[in-house]
Design a protein around this motif. Structure first.
Motif, mmCIF file in Angstrom:
data_model
loop_
_atom_site.group_PDB
_atom_site.id
_atom_site.type_symbol
_atom_site.label_atom_id
_atom_site.label_comp_id
_atom_site.label_asym_id
_atom_site.label_seq_id
_atom_site.Cartn_x
_atom_site.Cartn_y
_atom_site.Cartn_z
ATOM 1 N N GLN A 122 46.678 15.399 64.474
ATOM 2 C CA GLN A 122 46.222 14.387 63.531
ATOM 3 C C GLN A 122 46.704 14.825 62.153
ATOM 4 O O GLN A 122 46.737 16.026 61.859
ATOM 5 C CB GLN A 122 44.699 14.241 63.525
ATOM 6 N N TYR A 123 47.080 13.848 61.336
ATOM 7 C CA TYR A 123 47.566 14.135 59.991
ATOM 8 C C TYR A 123 46.574 13.538 59.005
ATOM 9 O O TYR A 123 46.336 12.329 59.007
ATOM 10 C CB TYR A 123 48.953 13.519 59.792
ATOM 11 N N ARG A 124 45.987 14.395 58.185
ATOM 12 C CA ARG A 124 44.962 13.940 57.250
ATOM 13 C C ARG A 124 45.155 14.610 55.891
ATOM 14 O O ARG A 124 45.186 15.844 55.805
ATOM 15 C CB ARG A 124 43.576 14.273 57.795
ATOM 16 N N SER A 125 45.331 13.809 54.868
ATOM 17 C CA SER A 125 45.472 14.316 53.494
ATOM 18 C C SER A 125 46.525 15.410 53.400
ATOM 19 O O SER A 125 46.329 16.445 52.772
ATOM 20 C CB SER A 125 44.128 14.802 52.956
ATOM 21 N N LYS A 126 47.660 15.172 54.079
ATOM 22 C CA LYS A 126 48.846 16.041 54.021
ATOM 23 C C LYS A 126 48.714 17.329 54.829
ATOM 24 O O LYS A 126 49.544 18.235 54.697
ATOM 25 C CB LYS A 126 49.209 16.403 52.573
ATOM 26 N N TRP A 127 47.694 17.429 55.697
ATOM 27 C CA TRP A 127 47.522 18.599 56.564
ATOM 28 C C TRP A 127 47.649 18.175 58.022
ATOM 29 O O TRP A 127 47.223 17.086 58.403
ATOM 30 C CB TRP A 127 46.147 19.234 56.349
ATOM 31 N N TYR A 128 48.215 19.086 58.843
ATOM 32 C CA TYR A 128 48.329 18.875 60.281
ATOM 33 C C TYR A 128 47.169 19.577 60.983
ATOM 34 O O TYR A 128 46.972 20.791 60.844
ATOM 35 C CB TYR A 128 49.625 19.476 60.820
ATOM 36 N N ASN A 129 46.389 18.806 61.754
ATOM 37 C CA ASN A 129 45.395 19.369 62.661
ATOM 38 C C ASN A 129 46.015 19.411 64.048
ATOM 39 O O ASN A 129 46.392 18.369 64.600
ATOM 40 C CB ASN A 129 44.135 18.519 62.669
ATOM 41 N N LEU A 130 46.133 20.595 64.606
ATOM 42 C CA LEU A 130 46.889 20.779 65.839
ATOM 43 C C LEU A 130 46.002 20.643 67.066
ATOM 44 O O LEU A 130 44.866 21.126 67.087
ATOM 45 C CB LEU A 130 47.565 22.147 65.834
ATOM 46 N N GLY A 131 46.546 19.999 68.105
ATOM 47 C CA GLY A 131 45.840 19.865 69.365
ATOM 48 C C GLY A 131 44.785 18.778 69.312
ATOM 49 O O GLY A 131 44.825 17.864 68.475
ATOM 50 N N ALA A 132 43.830 18.876 70.208
ATOM 51 C CA ALA A 132 42.763 17.882 70.291
ATOM 52 C C ALA A 132 41.892 17.941 69.044
ATOM 53 O O ALA A 132 41.828 18.967 68.373
ATOM 54 C CB ALA A 132 41.927 18.142 71.542
ATOM 55 N N PRO A 133 41.219 16.831 68.694
ATOM 56 C CA PRO A 133 40.334 16.844 67.530
ATOM 57 C C PRO A 133 39.326 17.989 67.600
ATOM 58 O O PRO A 133 38.762 18.279 68.648
ATOM 59 C CB PRO A 133 39.644 15.479 67.614
ATOM 60 N N GLY A 134 39.151 18.652 66.442
ATOM 61 C CA GLY A 134 38.236 19.782 66.400
ATOM 62 C C GLY A 134 38.858 21.092 66.823
ATOM 63 O O GLY A 134 38.150 22.090 66.996
ATOM 64 N N GLY A 135 40.193 21.137 67.007
ATOM 65 C CA GLY A 135 40.857 22.374 67.391
ATOM 66 C C GLY A 135 40.731 23.449 66.328
ATOM 67 O O GLY A 135 40.371 23.187 65.180
#
Length: 396
Positions: free
Chosen positions: A329-342
């Motif tokens: 997921q991409y939020r406010s210019k940051w990459y969250n990797l894997g499933a939500p809450g990773g």
């Protein structure tokens, strides 16, 4: 590399200039000497920085799967991937620090699109102070963008790279729009036959596309530059000054950073920041600690929670970046990797620049590189495995 820019003057084959500064091997010199290639604005550090504490451990032998599918180690992977510097924090303490290609602890290095993640963090500070509203229309702040893709877009669409535009950012097959953009930033020599441009002239020409805003992630660097311009308009101060006032100085940065500027002095928030490896790691540590740094709440914790918990999986899956990160997921210019809450999130720049943050392992990894190709997915995927292996080793 050691002979680049040697001699008075250097011979033509050793000269690093605007025409070749992002090409290998010239980049091994230029990425740590950007201020000698392009005009810059300073990012002032703290007047009373807090030194990082060392608690050194050897991670060189940590093993993981390499580029060729065979086992490699941190030591070998650094050398095989054109790494210029790499620093690992555990619980805010330096456990490993390594430099190559002339880089050292007090020399800034360009971080390319990690600059975007820095802007996304600054957005939280400005939102908390009610200087900007992420749900407002861009045109409410910048009437100049009328007629472009930004006329009907909200700040949130620019923050999350979900602006509906036909602009495409393909480095190996650059479009006319991308060539015009590069010229406007001052990063490339003026193209023959093309009108002289600057960022504030170029950004209002970013075209509208067929996709509605918010439908999918479309990675467009001018989105970030437009936000930087918007922040300047909202605050009445230059962007580099805002970074110093709201982030760099309060988080305790030690060394003056810089930002490239276009021919008329507009900074490039989408990719122009240079900083030391230690200050980049400090920034990552502040993010790991929900905005706490140098004894104060620099960034609102709720904004970092929003970065970590939100961002559309659906927009990512319909977007242009799934080859890099299949699930994210991409939020406010940051990459969250894997499933939500990773556990991990990161900021990434071309040619191998990284901030990797594993909250559960209390680990922050900052890495600078001069990889020859702007995008090298085998190297990036190798290092994702490597970062995870380092975090697991440190937390075991």
């Amino acid at each position: 590399m050691a002979r680049l820019m040697s001699g008075f003057p250097p011979t033509p084959e050793l000269q690093v200039a605007l025409a070749n500064w992002r090409k290998h091997p010239y980049s091994q010199w230029s990425f740590r000497n950007v201020r000698q290639i392009i005009p810059t604005a300073p990012i002032r550090p703290s007047a009373s920085p807090k030194p990082l504490v060392e608690d050194l451990h050897s991670i060189d032998g940590t093993s993981f799967e390499g580029i060729d599918g065979k086992e490699t180690t941190v030591r070998d992977a650094r050398l095989a991937s054109f790494t210029d510097g790499m620093l690992v924090l555990r619980g805010g303490r330096i456990v490993s620090e390594w430099y190559n290609n002339g880089l050292d602890p007090v020399t800034p290095h360009i971080c390319f699109s990690v600059s975007k993640s820095i802007l996304g963090t600054l957005a939280g500070v400005l939102t908390e102070r009610e200087i900007i509203d992420p749900d407002a229309l861009v045109i409410d702040y910048l009437p100049e963008v009328k007629g472009s893709a930004y006329e009907t877009a909200k700040l949130r669409h620019l923050l999350d790279m979900t602006v509906g535009t036909s602009y495409r950012e393909e480095f190996n097959n650059p479009s006319l729009d991308l060539l015009r953009y590069r010229s406007a930033t001052g990063w490339d020599p003026q193209q023959p036959g093309m009108p002289e441009a600057d960022l504030r002239k170029f950004l209002p020409t970013v075209p509208l596309g067929s996709d509605p805003h918010g439908a999918k992630v479309n990675y467009v660097t001018p989105n970030t530059d437009t936000l930087g311009w918007l922040f300047e308009r909202a605050c009445g101060r230059p962007y580099a000054q805002l970074l110093s006032e709201f982030l760099w100085a309060p988080m305790g940065a030690e060394v003056e950073g810089s930002m490239t500027v276009d021919p008329f002095g507009m900074t490039r928030p989408g990719g122009g920041i240079s900083a030391t490896l230690r200050d980049l790691a400090r920034f990552g540590e502040m993010m790991r600690r929900r905005g706490l740094a140098n004894g104060q709440q620099v960034v609102p914790g709720w904004w970092i929670d929003d970065i970590r918990r939100n961002g559309s999986v659906e927009a990512w899956m319909h977007g242009c970046m799934t080859d890099a990160f299949p699930i994210a997921q991409y939020r406010s210019k940051w990459y969250n990797l894997g499933a939500p809450g990773g556990a991990a999130f990161c900021g990434v720049g071309i040619h191998g620049q990284w901030i990797y943050i594993d909250e559960r392992a209390e680990t922050v990894i900052a890495r600078f590189s001069s990889q020859p190709d702007p995008m090298d997915l085998p190297i990036d995927h190798m290092w994702l495995r490597g970062y995870d292996a380092i975090a697991r080793r440190l937390s075991s």
